[in-house]
Design a protein around this motif. Structure first.
Motif, PDB file in Angstrom:
ATOM      1  N   LYS A  49      37.055  19.367  10.137  1.00 50.05           N
ATOM      2  CA  LYS A  49      37.670  18.072   9.810  1.00 50.05           C
ATOM      3  C   LYS A  49      36.653  16.941   9.816  1.00 50.05           C
ATOM      4  N   GLY A  50      35.373  17.289   9.767  1.00 48.08           N
ATOM      5  CA  GLY A  50      34.340  16.275   9.641  1.00 48.08           C
ATOM      6  C   GLY A  50      33.814  15.695  10.927  1.00 48.08           C
ATOM      7  N   THR A  81      37.934   5.705  12.766  1.00 47.13           N
ATOM      8  CA  THR A  81      37.946   5.684  14.230  1.00 47.13           C
ATOM      9  C   THR A  81      37.854   7.117  14.741  1.00 47.13           C
ATOM     10  N   VAL A  82      36.929   7.351  15.669  1.00 44.92           N
ATOM     11  CA  VAL A  82      36.762   8.675  16.262  1.00 44.92           C
ATOM     12  C   VAL A  82      36.954   8.596  17.770  1.00 44.92           C
ATOM     13  N   GLU A  83      37.265   9.743  18.356  1.00 41.45           N
ATOM     14  CA  GLU A  83      37.392   9.858  19.813  1.00 41.45           C
ATOM     15  C   GLU A  83      36.328  10.822  20.305  1.00 41.45           C
ATOM     16  N   ASN A  84      35.627  10.433  21.359  1.00 40.32           N
ATOM     17  CA  ASN A  84      34.555  11.288  21.877  1.00 40.32           C
ATOM     18  C   ASN A  84      34.960  12.012  23.151  1.00 40.32           C
ATOM     19  N   SER A  85      34.275  13.121  23.399  1.00 39.15           N
ATOM     20  CA  SER A  85      34.404  13.883  24.641  1.00 39.15           C
ATOM     21  C   SER A  85      33.018  14.372  25.038  1.00 39.15           C
ATOM     22  N   ILE A  86      32.750  14.363  26.337  1.00 41.07           N
ATOM     23  CA  ILE A  86      31.450  14.797  26.862  1.00 41.07           C
ATOM     24  C   ILE A  86      31.689  15.617  28.124  1.00 41.07           C
ATOM     25  N   TYR A  87      31.036  16.769  28.197  1.00 41.72           N
ATOM     26  CA  TYR A  87      31.131  17.617  29.389  1.00 41.72           C
ATOM     27  C   TYR A  87      29.741  18.123  29.752  1.00 41.72           C
ATOM     28  N   GLY A  96      20.941  12.222  33.247  1.00 41.67           N
ATOM     29  CA  GLY A  96      20.685  11.596  31.952  1.00 41.67           C
ATOM     30  C   GLY A  96      21.211  12.355  30.753  1.00 41.67           C
ATOM     31  N   THR A  97      21.782  13.530  30.969  1.00 41.97           N
ATOM     32  CA  THR A  97      22.282  14.339  29.854  1.00 41.97           C
ATOM     33  C   THR A  97      23.429  13.649  29.127  1.00 41.97           C
ATOM     34  N   GLY A  98      24.361  13.106  29.885  1.00 38.40           N
ATOM     35  CA  GLY A  98      25.495  12.412  29.273  1.00 38.40           C
ATOM     36  C   GLY A  98      25.042  11.234  28.428  1.00 38.40           C
ATOM     37  N   THR A  99      24.055  10.508  28.910  1.00 33.17           N
ATOM     38  CA  THR A  99      23.522   9.366  28.161  1.00 33.17           C
ATOM     39  C   THR A  99      22.927   9.833  26.836  1.00 33.17           C
ATOM     40  N   LEU A 100      22.117  10.874  26.880  1.00 29.38           N
ATOM     41  CA  LEU A 100      21.508  11.402  25.648  1.00 29.38           C
ATOM     42  C   LEU A 100      22.578  11.858  24.654  1.00 29.38           C
ATOM     43  N   LEU A 101      23.568  12.566  25.151  1.00 31.79           N
ATOM     44  CA  LEU A 101      24.634  13.054  24.270  1.00 31.79           C
ATOM     45  C   LEU A 101      25.429  11.904  23.660  1.00 31.79           C
ATOM     46  N   LEU A 102      25.819  10.931  24.494  1.00 30.97           N
ATOM     47  CA  LEU A 102      26.619   9.818  23.978  1.00 30.97           C
ATOM     48  C   LEU A 102      25.804   8.951  23.019  1.00 30.97           C
ATOM     49  N   GLU A 103      24.537   8.736  23.307  1.00 27.56           N
ATOM     50  CA  GLU A 103      23.692   7.984  22.371  1.00 27.56           C
ATOM     51  C   GLU A 103      23.647   8.672  21.009  1.00 27.56           C
ATOM     52  N   HIS A 104      23.544   9.985  21.025  1.00 23.06           N
ATOM     53  CA  HIS A 104      23.518  10.741  19.765  1.00 23.06           C
ATOM     54  C   HIS A 104      24.854  10.616  19.020  1.00 23.06           C
ATOM     55  N   LEU A 105      25.959  10.707  19.758  1.00 25.12           N
ATOM     56  CA  LEU A 105      27.275  10.562  19.116  1.00 25.12           C
ATOM     57  C   LEU A 105      27.424   9.179  18.493  1.00 25.12           C
ATOM     58  N   ILE A 106      27.002   8.155  19.216  1.00 21.54           N
ATOM     59  CA  ILE A 106      27.100   6.784  18.697  1.00 21.54           C
ATOM     60  C   ILE A 106      26.274   6.651  17.422  1.00 21.54           C
ATOM     61  N   SER A 107      25.060   7.154  17.445  1.00 19.16           N
ATOM     62  CA  SER A 107      24.194   7.102  16.272  1.00 19.16           C
ATOM     63  C   SER A 107      24.829   7.823  15.081  1.00 19.16           C
ATOM     64  N   SER A 108      25.395   8.991  15.336  1.00 17.59           N
ATOM     65  CA  SER A 108      26.048   9.748  14.272  1.00 17.59           C
ATOM     66  C   SER A 108      27.260   9.008  13.715  1.00 17.59           C
ATOM     67  N   ALA A 109      28.013   8.373  14.596  1.00 18.97           N
ATOM     68  CA  ALA A 109      29.188   7.617  14.156  1.00 18.97           C
ATOM     69  C   ALA A 109      28.770   6.448  13.263  1.00 18.97           C
ATOM     70  N   THR A 111      25.971   6.194  11.480  1.00 24.26           N
ATOM     71  CA  THR A 111      25.465   6.772  10.231  1.00 24.26           C
ATOM     72  C   THR A 111      26.606   7.239   9.328  1.00 24.26           C
ATOM     73  N   SER A 112      27.681   7.729   9.937  1.00 22.66           N
ATOM     74  CA  SER A 112      28.824   8.234   9.175  1.00 22.66           C
ATOM     75  C   SER A 112      29.785   7.136   8.734  1.00 22.66           C
ATOM     76  N   GLY A 113      29.483   5.892   9.082  1.00 22.29           N
ATOM     77  CA  GLY A 113      30.335   4.785   8.660  1.00 22.29           C
ATOM     78  C   GLY A 113      31.566   4.550   9.517  1.00 22.29           C
ATOM     79  N   MET A 114      31.565   5.084  10.731  1.00 15.02           N
ATOM     80  CA  MET A 114      32.706   4.855  11.622  1.00 15.02           C
ATOM     81  C   MET A 114      32.672   3.428  12.152  1.00 15.02           C
TER      82      MET A 114
END
Length: 164
Positions: A49-50, A81-87, A96-109, A111-114
């Motif tokens: 679903k993208g 609008t997207v919803e994120n989850s991190i585990y 620092g893993t959560g920070t790296l993951l969330l930063e990547h999600l934000i960047s992707s969002a 870039t994807s026009g969210m």
């Protein structure tokens, strides 16, 4: 750590990581851990679903955490609008893993026009709340006693980050 796109072969690690939270916390309000097959269905649904699903791997390719986002709601009007989850794997939090993951999600969002990223967080999850605040999420509402797990009512906090 390296952040890479998740693959189907990673799903058993996701199931293992997530099951810990199902069985031991109110971070998720599920009470029975999903099977690997169920986790695979969830993974494929997000991807098909993208959505974006990523993993954090150490130098030996051991999965220490994962994160994803998917469309917040199915309705057409929510398409930006997207919803994120991190585990993060138990015992490896606060590194620092959560920070790296969330930063990547934000960047992707971005870039994807969210336009908006939503986090739905059990209000007692102080680490998740702090992580989202650190990366610019703001409180968007509190649902009191919205969930029930381990014989206690659980408040659910909505946090939001506008991307532009």
């Amino acid at each position: 750590l390296k952040i890479v796109k998740a693959e189907l072969k990673d799903v058993p690690a996701f199931q293992e990581i997530y099951s810990h939270y199902v069985l031991n916390s109110t971070v998720t309000l599920e009470d029975i851990p999903p099977t690997v097959a169920e986790m695979e269905e969830r993974f494929l649904k997000v991807i098909n679903k993208g959505g974006i699903w990523i993993v954090a791997k150490d130098a030996s390719d051991y999965i220490v955490g994962y994160a994803y986002y998917s469309q917040y709601r199915e309705r057409f009007g929510y398409r930006f609008t997207v919803e994120n989850s991190i585990y993060i794997r138990d015992g490896l939090c606060a590194k620092g893993t959560g920070t790296l993951l969330l930063e990547h999600l934000i960047s992707s969002a971005v870039t994807s026009g969210m336009k908006s990223i939503i986090a739905v967080i059990s209000a007692g999850s102080k680490a998740s709340i702090a992580l989202h605040k650190k990366l610019g999420f703001e409180n968007a509402g509190l649902l009191q006693s919205a969930g029930f797990k381990f014989d206690q009512w659980v408040d659910v906090l909505f946090m939001q980050k506008l991307t532009n």
